[in-house]
Structure formats: C-alpha cells, structure tokens
Design an enzyme around this catalytic site. Structure first.
Site, mmCIF file in Angstrom:
data_model
loop_
_atom_site.group_PDB
_atom_site.id
_atom_site.type_symbol
_atom_site.label_atom_id
_atom_site.label_comp_id
_atom_site.label_asym_id
_atom_site.label_seq_id
_atom_site.Cartn_x
_atom_site.Cartn_y
_atom_site.Cartn_z
ATOM 1 N N GLU A 1 5.905 4.857 7.521
ATOM 2 C CA GLU A 1 5.519 5.983 6.674
ATOM 3 C C GLU A 1 6.313 7.244 7.026
ATOM 4 O O GLU A 1 6.281 7.723 8.166
ATOM 5 C CB GLU A 1 4.019 6.244 6.812
ATOM 6 N N ASN B 1 -0.583 10.639 5.751
ATOM 7 C CA ASN B 1 -1.853 10.239 6.371
ATOM 8 C C ASN B 1 -2.923 11.310 6.339
ATOM 9 O O ASN B 1 -4.098 11.024 6.543
ATOM 10 C CB ASN B 1 -1.582 9.760 7.799
ATOM 11 N N THR C 1 -7.181 10.417 -0.575
ATOM 12 C CA THR C 1 -7.291 11.315 -1.728
ATOM 13 C C THR C 1 -5.990 11.417 -2.509
ATOM 14 O O THR C 1 -5.944 12.053 -3.528
ATOM 15 C CB THR C 1 -7.706 12.723 -1.258
ATOM 16 N N LYS D 1 4.199 -6.842 3.958
ATOM 17 C CA LYS D 1 3.901 -5.461 3.643
ATOM 18 C C LYS D 1 3.510 -4.770 4.954
ATOM 19 O O LYS D 1 3.000 -5.394 5.882
ATOM 20 C CB LYS D 1 2.786 -5.328 2.608
ATOM 21 N N THR E 1 -1.623 -2.239 9.534
ATOM 22 C CA THR E 1 -1.937 -2.790 8.227
ATOM 23 C C THR E 1 -0.713 -3.581 7.816
ATOM 24 O O THR E 1 0.071 -3.188 6.982
ATOM 25 C CB THR E 1 -2.266 -1.736 7.174
ATOM 26 N N THR F 1 0.864 -1.188 0.000
ATOM 27 C CA THR F 1 0.000 0.000 0.000
ATOM 28 C C THR F 1 0.900 1.238 0.000
ATOM 29 O O THR F 1 1.392 1.643 -1.039
ATOM 30 C CB THR F 1 -0.986 -0.011 1.182
#
EC number: 2.3.1.35
Length: 408
Positions: free
Chosen positions: A281, A403, A408, A184, A195, A158
């Site tokens: 991230e 995040n 979007t 992942k 996740t 992702t």
C-alpha cells in the site's frame, strides 16, 4: 512470449495464469459487495485434485479458513474454490461460520460438485457480516472458462493496485507440466502468513501429502519472507491444487524430475510473494534484502526480514537516503548471531560498511540505486554458510492515507 530457464528446464510463460494448467477454469463477477468492481470469483478443476494449504498463524482465524481446513481434511481432495473480496467474514462468530458453509454449498450446487471438494476464501474488512443475498445472486452469474482468469484475479483484490499472476512450464516424464498462480495482497502483510491470498494450480500428478510437505517448506522461503507493514491478518491462505491431467507418473521426492517440479513451484511462490511486496500500500519500490554468511539459513532469513521490515529502512529508501545506519539498527536487534567486527553491507555494487568500519562511497551512485524500482541490499554476516532473502517495499505518505480511511 517465453523466458527460458535452461539450467533448470523451466519456461516462464508471461501470458500464463492460474487457468493455464490443463483442466482449470475460472471467472469473477460483480455482485454488490463492492461498489463497482468484481467481488466474487470461482476457480474449478475438471476433476478432483490433490491439494495443500497453509494458513495465517493469527489467533483469529476467519470462518472461511476453518471451512477450507475442514473440506481438505475430509478427503484430501478439492475441485473448486469460491472467494469473495470486500468483506473478510472474520470475527463474525456463528453467523460467519454459517455464511461460509453456505458459500461452500452454493458453489457445490451450482457446479455439481461435492461440498467437501470446495474451498472457501474471503478478504476485506474484518468484523462485518457477508451480504449473502449478493453472493447467492452472484454465483448464478459465474461462468468459468479458460479465459476467465483476469476476471477471477480482479475479483479477489482489495487495496491492490494491480493483479498478480505467474506461470511456468516444464517437462516431467516427457509430459508438459504447467504450474500457474495468482494472488492478492497489498497491506497487512507480514506473513506467518497478511491480508494475503495466493492460489496455485498445476496439472502435475502428485499426492496431497507430498504437495503439502513441499508447500510448507517453500512458504518459509517465499510468502513468509515478505513484509509490507509488520501486520498479520485473519484470512491469509495459500492453496495449491494438482489435478494430474498432465498424466505424468505421480511425483515424490524420489522421482527423477522432482527437483524440476519443486523448483517450478518455488518460482511460482517467489514470483507471487515479490509481486505482493512490490504492490504494498502506497509503495513506490520493491526492496530485496539478501543475507549470506549467517550461522544458518534460518538466521539469514530472520536477518533479511528484520531489515526489510524496519520502518526506518523503508522510509530511508523512500527518500533515496543511503543511511546505512538504519540497516545496522535493524540487524542489531535481530535474533541472529552477529559479529559487528565482521559484517559487510552493500547497496548495489557499493560497499557501505566493512569489518566494523564505515567505507567511502559515492552518494550520487547510491542515490541512483535507491531511485530504482527495485532496491537491492546485500549483507554478509561472515559467520557461516547460511543464506536467505526477504522482500518488502518502501514506506510512503500514501500508506497512511490509505489506512487512515480504509473503512470509509
């Protein structure tokens, strides 16, 4: 290239992957769930395999997890996994369950397998329905092969910036046994299980019950010891398949080579866990916290994870600021037994705090340690013999950017 772990009889295979063990193939394709990248993958064993799995502890378990648990409970064997990215199929009610069942059936029918021998996994945005037309069309394009692991690894990502894989070989009963894995995970990482998805394969012969016991134990010292942002997701799963094609005598805890196999499985889990933490991230650094001298191993792990999960510790490391007060703050509200007059805190080889007193240290040398790709913090609680580790990453501006616009 081989890296030899001679002391424990293990070889790390740098180019190895989830398809390195005998009898495993994989592939990944682009179906339209994502704009351009691969988004549907299949992993297949030549024969039904013993299996084990651990799942998120979230109250909101996604539909694929429920289907996978059902498959495993039917026969305690798996032969395939189908997984999609982009859409988590979580919090999607009856339609989500229907779609997960259809994914299982599509995989089984396409490759001539029993439905109960297929596991299902999904990752991505919560609360959106799967685009089943994309998945129906995509399954027909999948062509698993020994060389298909890079495509499979890409299909499960992702917000990850890199694929994550590892592989080890060992000798058991005079037979070469291989353990490979891929994963992942980048955000929503604070396992009780994130996740986070991890898939491990081996050609070792080992019964499902034995494999489950080992995986549950090793998860607590690997996947459950990483944190990126303190968040737990709905889809977390670690799945292990062991197809027995190495033709060793079935492994149990009484087998002479059990410790070698278990250590190999531990290294695979630890490698994948660390690669997830390193790719948090927006992250620029991996943080490894080692705690010793705790009352128990569990309390050592609790303390290590508390420190590596502290936003203030993470931001200090991002800024290369040797502000050891942030570490003290995190230790101070852990549930572990702590004696403030005994503790020692080390950054690299420099002692920052000792027996209740601040220590003189070189800010320049500390900054050098903090600017490395991997930052090591060592804490000695000086209470007992408990030891533990945890892994995380720094907290950067980019984490907020990623995040703030995830959908979007």
């Amino acid at each position: 290239m081989l890296k030899v772990k001679e002391s424990i009889g293990l070889l790390k295979i740098d180019e190895g992957s989830v398809t390195s063990p005998a009898g495993f193939t994989a592939d990944g394709v682009h179906t339209g769930l994502r704009y351009a990248k691969k988004d549907l993958g299949v992993l297949i064993s030549e024969v039904p395999a013993s299996c084990a799995a651990v799942y998120t502890q979230s109250h909101f378990q996604a539909a694929p997890l429920k289907i996978t648990q059902e498959s495993i409970e039917m026969d305690h064997k798996l032969q395939a996994l189908i997984v999609n990215s982009a859409i988590a199929n979580a919090c999607t009610g009856e339609q989500g369950l229907k779609d997960a069942y259809e994914m299982r059936a599509l995989c089984a029918n396409s490759f001539g397998l029993k439905e109960e021998h297929v596991a299902v996994a999904s990752t991505g945005v919560i609360g959106e329905y799967l685009k089943m037309d994309c998945i129906r069309n995509g399954v027909g394009d999948i062509s698993p092969s020994k060389d298909g692991s890079p495509s499979f690894q890409e299909a499960i990502l992702t917000t990850d910036t890199v694929t994550k894989k590892t592989c080890y070989e060992m000798m058991i009963d005079g037979k070469k046994v291989t353990i490979g894995g891929c994963a992942k995970g980048s955000g929503m990482i604070h396992p009780n299980m994130a996740t986070m998805l991890a898939f491990v394969t081996t050609d070792a012969a080992v019964e499902s019950s034995v494999l489950q016991q080992a995986l549950s134990e090793l998860t607590d010292v690997s996947f459950n010891q990483i944190t990126v942002d303190g968040e737990t997701s709905t889809n977390d799963m670690v799945l292990v398949m062991a197809n027995g094609l190495a033709n060793n005598e079935p492994l149990t805890s009484q087998h002479d080579d059990w410790d070698i196999f278990k250590q190999g499985l531990k290294l695979v889990c630890e490698d994948l866990a660390k690669s997830i933490a390193r790719d948090g991230e927006g992250a620029t650094k991996l943080i490894e916290v080692t705690v010793e001298g705790a009352a128990t191993d569990e309390e050592a792990r609790i303390t290590a994870k508390k420190v590596v999960g502290s936003s203030l510790v993470k931001t200090a490391i991002y800024g290369a600021d040797a502000n050891w007060g942030r570490i003290i703050g995190a230790i101070g509200h852990s549930s572990a037994e702590v004696n403030p007059d005994k503790i020692g805190i080390f950054l690299g080889d420099q002692c920052l705090y000792h027996n209740g007193q601040p220590q003189n240290f070189s800010e320049d040398k500390a900054k050098e340690v903090l600017e490395k790709n991997t930052v090591n913090i060592h804490i000695d609680l000086r209470i007992g013999n408990g030891e533990g580790k945890a892994w995380g990453c720094d907290l950067t501006y980019d984490y907020v950017k990623i995040n703030a616009s995830y959908r979007t």
